[in-house]
Write an enzyme that holds these catalytic residues in place. Structure first.
Site, short mmCIF file in Angstrom:
data_model
loop_
_atom_site.label_atom_id
_atom_site.label_comp_id
_atom_site.label_asym_id
_atom_site.label_seq_id
_atom_site.Cartn_x
_atom_site.Cartn_y
_atom_site.Cartn_z
N HIS A 4 1.46 3.85 2.08
CA HIS A 4 2.11 4.52 3.22
C HIS A 4 3.62 4.45 3.09
O HIS A 4 4.18 3.45 2.62
CB HIS A 4 1.65 3.89 4.54
CG HIS A 4 0.31 4.39 5.00
ND1 HIS A 4 -0.53 3.68 5.81
CD2 HIS A 4 -0.35 5.56 4.73
CE1 HIS A 4 -1.64 4.38 6.03
NE2 HIS A 4 -1.54 5.52 5.39
N HIS A 40 -7.67 -1.03 5.64
CA HIS A 40 -6.57 -0.13 6.05
C HIS A 40 -6.61 1.21 5.33
O HIS A 40 -6.96 2.22 5.92
CB HIS A 40 -5.22 -0.81 5.88
CG HIS A 40 -4.06 -0.01 6.38
ND1 HIS A 40 -4.00 0.47 7.68
CD2 HIS A 40 -2.93 0.41 5.78
CE1 HIS A 40 -2.89 1.15 7.83
NE2 HIS A 40 -2.21 1.14 6.71
N ASP A 89 6.10 4.06 5.07
CA ASP A 89 6.88 2.99 5.71
C ASP A 89 6.81 1.69 4.92
O ASP A 89 7.48 0.71 5.25
CB ASP A 89 6.48 2.79 7.17
CG ASP A 89 4.99 2.50 7.36
OD1 ASP A 89 4.18 3.02 6.56
OD2 ASP A 89 4.64 1.78 8.31
N HIS A 90 6.04 1.72 3.81
CA HIS A 90 5.95 0.54 2.93
C HIS A 90 6.42 0.81 1.50
O HIS A 90 6.70 -0.11 0.76
CB HIS A 90 4.51 0.01 2.92
CG HIS A 90 4.10 -0.58 4.23
ND1 HIS A 90 4.13 -1.93 4.50
CD2 HIS A 90 3.68 0.02 5.39
CE1 HIS A 90 3.76 -2.14 5.75
NE2 HIS A 90 3.47 -0.97 6.30
N HIS A 110 0.85 -1.20 0.00
CA HIS A 110 0.00 0.00 0.00
C HIS A 110 0.88 1.25 0.00
O HIS A 110 2.10 1.15 0.03
CB HIS A 110 -0.98 0.00 1.18
CG HIS A 110 -0.35 0.06 2.54
ND1 HIS A 110 0.34 -1.00 3.09
CD2 HIS A 110 -0.31 1.05 3.49
CE1 HIS A 110 0.77 -0.67 4.30
NE2 HIS A 110 0.40 0.57 4.55
N GLU A 128 1.58 -8.19 9.18
CA GLU A 128 1.80 -6.99 10.00
C GLU A 128 1.26 -7.26 11.41
O GLU A 128 0.22 -7.90 11.57
CB GLU A 128 1.05 -5.83 9.35
CG GLU A 128 1.06 -4.54 10.12
CD GLU A 128 -0.17 -4.32 10.98
OE1 GLU A 128 -0.07 -3.52 11.91
OE2 GLU A 128 -1.21 -4.95 10.72
N ASP A 167 -0.10 -3.57 6.45
CA ASP A 167 -1.17 -3.30 7.42
C ASP A 167 -2.51 -3.75 6.85
O ASP A 167 -2.77 -3.60 5.65
CB ASP A 167 -1.24 -1.79 7.71
CG ASP A 167 0.08 -1.25 8.21
OD1 ASP A 167 0.21 -1.08 9.42
OD2 ASP A 167 0.98 -1.02 7.38
#
Length: 352
Positions: free
Chosen positions: A70, A156, A72-73, A68, A202, A177
């Site tokens: 975000h 999410h 941090d991904h 996805h 996650e 997530d």
């Protein structure tokens, strides 16, 4: 049977820079390529040296799968493709491909133009990186070089997916997530019954027991209502994608129900662009939003208007959704500094 090997390059034991390489049936697949938001040096990137000492990553890696948008991904993706020269295919869903560049460019502006950081990707790097992306639909099975990939709905944020990947007789399910509780704009995660050899999931809140969602929402709305009733201003720092849309729908419907007149604003820019994408990818939202979409788009807010900086100095109560959610820079921090001296005002941090 071949052994399956897992190599975490990031997020093995912390939150941030999610990046796990799995070797299955002789293929090397990277799941996510995130950035750690707590560092300003090379520790922000996954440890790519564990993957190849020579730096020829295209030779070593068959493909990348991004769960996805975000950061941090996906935050290290342009760095890996343009500065580390990985040239293989990248797979993600259509909404993820559409929204990723918005967040990457927003972060680049903060890091390079505001903080003057070096060793960072450029706007052109982001564009060139996204050209390598192959977008996928939910439940669309694609086969590449003996690797079979199928995405499933993860909840999410819009476009978030869990991936079932098969190579020969072996398979793995990877989640970034995901959310098992439907919210006001997205449904709950689900996947076909399957029997993977490895499940990578996650676990950020795995050991946390939280109050019911309804109780938290009721408490949130009561605090806002009490504050504006006594003439105060409410600042809600939010992440521009996901949490902002969720809370805007919640407050909008409460304002409608209670016939409240107090103005609500959101800081425009990224959130405004995000809302356009939420309208565009309406089929990724939950059943209620899809059902009412014909008569009314839930993201066309009646009570919530774009914010201008001059409004911060106006007298009287108001509610403001402002990014960033961490309250460390930008509009949310600027407004916080203006409003924090008055005890009538309130700040609510809905993120972590």
């Amino acid at each position: 049977m071949n052994k399956i090997r897992l190599l975490p390059l990031g997020a093995g034991q912390d939150v941030g820079r999610s990046c796990i390489v799995i070797t299955i049936g002789g293929k090397n697949i990277m799941f996510d390529c995130g950035m750690h938001m707590g560092y300003n040096d090379d520790r922000r990137f996954p440890d790519f040296s564990l993957l190849s000492k020579t730096g020829n990553f295209t030779e070593v890696l068959d493909c990348i799968i991004i769960s996805h948008f975000h950061l941090d991904h996906c935050g290290s993706l342009p760095y890996f493709t343009e500065l580390c020269k990985f040239n293989g295919p990248i797979y993600m869903t259509y909404p993820t491909k559409a929204i990723c560049p918005l967040l990457l460019e927003d972060m680049r502006k903060v890091c390079v133009e505001r903080k003057g950081e070096l060793n960072f990707f450029t706007s052109d790097d982001i564009k060139n990186c996204m050209k390598k992306v192959v977008p996928l639909d939910l439940h669309q099975t694609i086969t590449f070089n003996g690797i079979e990939i199928k995405p499933y709905y993860a909840g999410h944020v819009i476009g978030a997916a869990m991936f079932h990947v098969k190579v020969g007789e072996q398979s793995v399910v990877y989640t970034g997530d995901y959310n098992m509780t439907p919210d006001r704009h997205l449904g709950a995660a689900w996947i076909d019954k399957c029997n993977p050899d490895v499940l990578i999931t996650e676990t950020t809140y795995a050991t946390t027991i939280r109050d019911s969602k309804r109780a938290r929402e009721r408490d949130f709305l009561k605090k806002i209502h009490d504050c504006v009733n006594s003439g105060g201003k409410v600042l809600i720092p939010v992440f521009a994608l996901g949490r902002a849309q969720e809370l805007c729908i919640l407050v909008e419907s409460y304002w409608e129900r209670m016939a409240l007149e107090c103005p609500i604003y959101f800081s425009a820019g990224l959130t405004e662009k995000a809302n356009e994408y939420y309208k565009l990818f309406i089929n990724w939202t939950n059943q209620k939003i899809k059902k009412t979409f014909v008569e009314r788009n839930m993201f066309d807010f009646k009570h919530i208007k774009p914010f201008q900086q001059s409004y911060a100095g106006e007298p009287g109560p108001m509610v403001l959704f402002a990014s960033p959610g961490m309250l460390h820079a930008g509009t949310s921090l600027e407004v916080f500094k203006k409003w924090c001296h008055d005890e009538k005002n309130m700040v609510i941090l809905p993120g972590y």
